[in-house]
Design an enzyme around this catalytic site. Sequence first.
Site, mmCIF file in Angstrom:
data_model
loop_
_atom_site.group_PDB
_atom_site.id
_atom_site.type_symbol
_atom_site.label_atom_id
_atom_site.label_comp_id
_atom_site.label_asym_id
_atom_site.label_seq_id
_atom_site.Cartn_x
_atom_site.Cartn_y
_atom_site.Cartn_z
ATOM 1 N N ILE A 37 2.192 -6.201 2.906
ATOM 2 C CA ILE A 37 0.783 -6.038 3.287
ATOM 3 C C ILE A 37 0.131 -4.948 2.453
ATOM 4 O O ILE A 37 -1.014 -5.086 2.005
ATOM 5 C CB ILE A 37 0.663 -5.720 4.789
ATOM 6 N N HIS A 38 0.853 -3.876 2.204
ATOM 7 C CA HIS A 38 0.312 -2.777 1.388
ATOM 8 C C HIS A 38 0.001 -3.250 -0.025
ATOM 9 O O HIS A 38 -0.989 -2.826 -0.630
ATOM 10 C CB HIS A 38 1.310 -1.622 1.348
ATOM 11 N N ALA A 39 0.831 -4.153 -0.559
ATOM 12 C CA ALA A 39 0.633 -4.640 -1.925
ATOM 13 C C ALA A 39 -0.495 -5.660 -2.024
ATOM 14 O O ALA A 39 -1.051 -5.863 -3.110
ATOM 15 C CB ALA A 39 1.930 -5.262 -2.451
#
Length: 206
Positions: A37-39
Amino acid sequence: MMQDPQAVEEAGLKIIDQEAGAHSFHPGQWSVVRQVIHATADFDFAREMVFHPAAVEAGVAAVRFGADIVADTPTVDVGIAKDRLRKYGGTVWCFISDDDVILKSKEVNLPRTAVAMEKAAETSDGSIYAIGNAPAALLHLIRLVKEGKAKPSLIIGVPVGFIGAAEAKEELLSISTPFITCRGRKGGSAVAAAIINALSLLATHS
């Protein structure tokens, strides 16, 4: 505005934890999902990620053992944080542009990504395969596994696209080899690399 990259990442991960809410992933799995999700800034992955029960443990153990990583394309290769892998002796390989792969691809009329999976299978057992772009590579690897010609420690199968990607990932669910995937059309290089990076972080810090 924060300038320190680590501080920015930690702040982003806290936001993900807050906004994602309740989920059914165990802590190791969630470490992988939140890194994806962060990426991508895409919370759909909190619903679409699927893990073989032994996937995270197998991936962490393989990293610590110094297993090689096989990337289907250079865009997966470049996204992987290699310093943590080198600590354990691991190397990232991508065979798609090798002369012998290009030649064999023409001779047998197979996609280069598929032939690259064959070369990887012949090169070493126990590798982690990270497939973020090519459904053909994932399907061919699954076939090699079923035929006993490839013995990965973990398959990260997250090809992106409208033709064959979702179907290839559903096929991955049918094998006993540990895997990490995401249902549907989403995926890609950033997702595959983020999964590897999450596993190497777990190997280093857990």
